[in-house]
Design an enzyme around this catalytic site. Structure first.
Site, PDB file in Angstrom:
ATOM      1  N   LYS A  53      -4.162  -2.634   7.012  1.00  0.00           N
ATOM      2  CA  LYS A  53      -3.302  -1.447   6.797  1.00  0.00           C
ATOM      3  C   LYS A  53      -3.881  -0.145   7.743  1.00  0.00           C
ATOM      4  CE  LYS A  53      -1.390  -3.136   2.659  1.00  0.00           C
ATOM      5  NZ  LYS A  53      -1.405  -3.075   0.906  1.00  0.00           N
ATOM      6  N   GLN A  97      -3.466  -0.352  -4.239  1.00  0.00           N
ATOM      7  CA  GLN A  97      -3.681  -1.930  -3.841  1.00  0.00           C
ATOM      8  C   GLN A  97      -4.083  -2.605  -5.226  1.00  0.00           C
ATOM      9  OE1 GLN A  97      -3.519  -3.293  -0.770  1.00  0.00           O
ATOM     10  NE2 GLN A  97      -3.288  -5.232  -1.802  1.00  0.00           N
ATOM     11  N   ASP A 120       5.297   2.074  -1.737  1.00  0.00           N
ATOM     12  CA  ASP A 120       5.498   0.683  -2.044  1.00  0.00           C
ATOM     13  C   ASP A 120       6.731   0.513  -2.764  1.00  0.00           C
ATOM     14  OD1 ASP A 120       3.611  -1.173  -0.968  1.00  0.00           O
ATOM     15  OD2 ASP A 120       2.048  -0.552  -2.494  1.00  0.00           O
TER      16      ASP A 120
END
Length: 294
Positions: A53, A97, A120
């Protein structure tokens, strides 16, 4: 018949080129899109994802801040960092994460993220807006699946889509995206799972099959109808003594048998994976753009 391979790397690169241009346009207006990432613990897969990422952000010009924290980090320290980023105008998107260590309440952490920075699309509010057909962000992996289909020229409207897997990250949100009365959607969708009786009955009817159950090579060629489009979201390690690492990556679909039946199929790796990160970049740029509009 051997299926046409849907090249996720190529399609992701095309979209990232578009994102790079959009990022430069924002920079020309005085705004640098920024992404804040929190990584707790030493999980090898999570470490790889975060590095990928960071690399992708750098390539398109997105600013990143990453907090790598030890496994034993108190929950409050994570919540405090999120609160700081919620108010930080340099950070337009926040990503935590997953998975988190067991002592940290994942729901509390996700709900602490500002709605406008939830790139997200895990916050319950944004999940609800998605279900209503009014999303601000689209969750990254499901959005990546939709983009793969659209950019490959595969019609979604009116098709019968079977999704194998009901996770909150892929199965459920993808169904919500694809059955909406909207552009690049309007399909009939069935979700299959561990409680489904006669899985093959459903998979053999699919015009488009999405495998996202997390079980290696569960979907065999004989479970598919001729001409189906197969999108394999699964990433599983299986032992392979012929490789240097001692393992290889496979999807939830038995690729060799499925490709002889399908019209199109995604490989693992190189299919859906690159698209997930690309959609994260897209959401971050969208958040930065919205911050200018107010």
């Amino acid at each position: 018949m051997s299926a046409q391979i849907i090249d996720g790397k190529k399609i992701a690169a095309e979209i990232q080129a578009e994102i790079k241009q959009q990022t430069q346009e924002l920079k020309d207006r005085g705004t640098v899109p920024g992404l804040g990432v929190i990584l707790v613990g030493e999980d090898p897969a999570s470490q790889v994802y975060v590095r990928n990422k960071e690399k992708a952000c750098s390539e398109v010009g997105i600013y990143t801040e990453t907090f790598r924290l030890p496994e034993a980090t108190p929950e409050q320290e994570i919540l405090s960092q999120i609160s700081q980023w919620n108010e930080d105008k340099k950070i337009h998107g926040i990503l935590v994460q997953l998975p988190l260590p067991a002592h940290i309440d994942e729901h509390k952490v996700i709900e602490a993220i500002s709605l406008s920075k939830d790139v997200d699309c895990f916050h319950p509010y944004n999940v609800g807006k998605l279900m209503l057909g009014e999303p601000f962000f689209l969750p990254c992996t499901p959005a990546g699946v939709q983009e793969l289909l659209v950019r490959t020229g595969i019609e979604i409207k009116g098709k019968y889509i079977v999704i194998v897997g009901r996770s909150n990250i892929v199965g459920k949100p993808l169904a919500n995206i694809l059955f909406q009365k909207a552009k690049n959607a309007n399909a009939t969708v069935t979700i299959c799972h561990t409680g489904t009786k006669d899985l093959t009955f459903h998979t053999r009817q699919a015009d488009i099959l999405v495998a996202a159950a997390g079980n290696p090579q569960t979907i065999k060629g004989e479970m598919l109808k001729s001409g189906v489009v197969v999108v394999d979201v699964g990433v599983n390690r299986i032992k392979d003594e012929t490789t240097k690492s001692g393992y290889r990556l496979v999807g939830d679909v038995e690729f060799d048998s499925a490709k002889e039946v399908a019209s199109h199929i995604t490989p693992v790796p190189g299919g859906v994976g690159p698209m997930t990160i690309t959609m994260l970049l897209k959401n971050t740029v969208k958040a930065a753009t919205q911050s200018i509009r107010g």
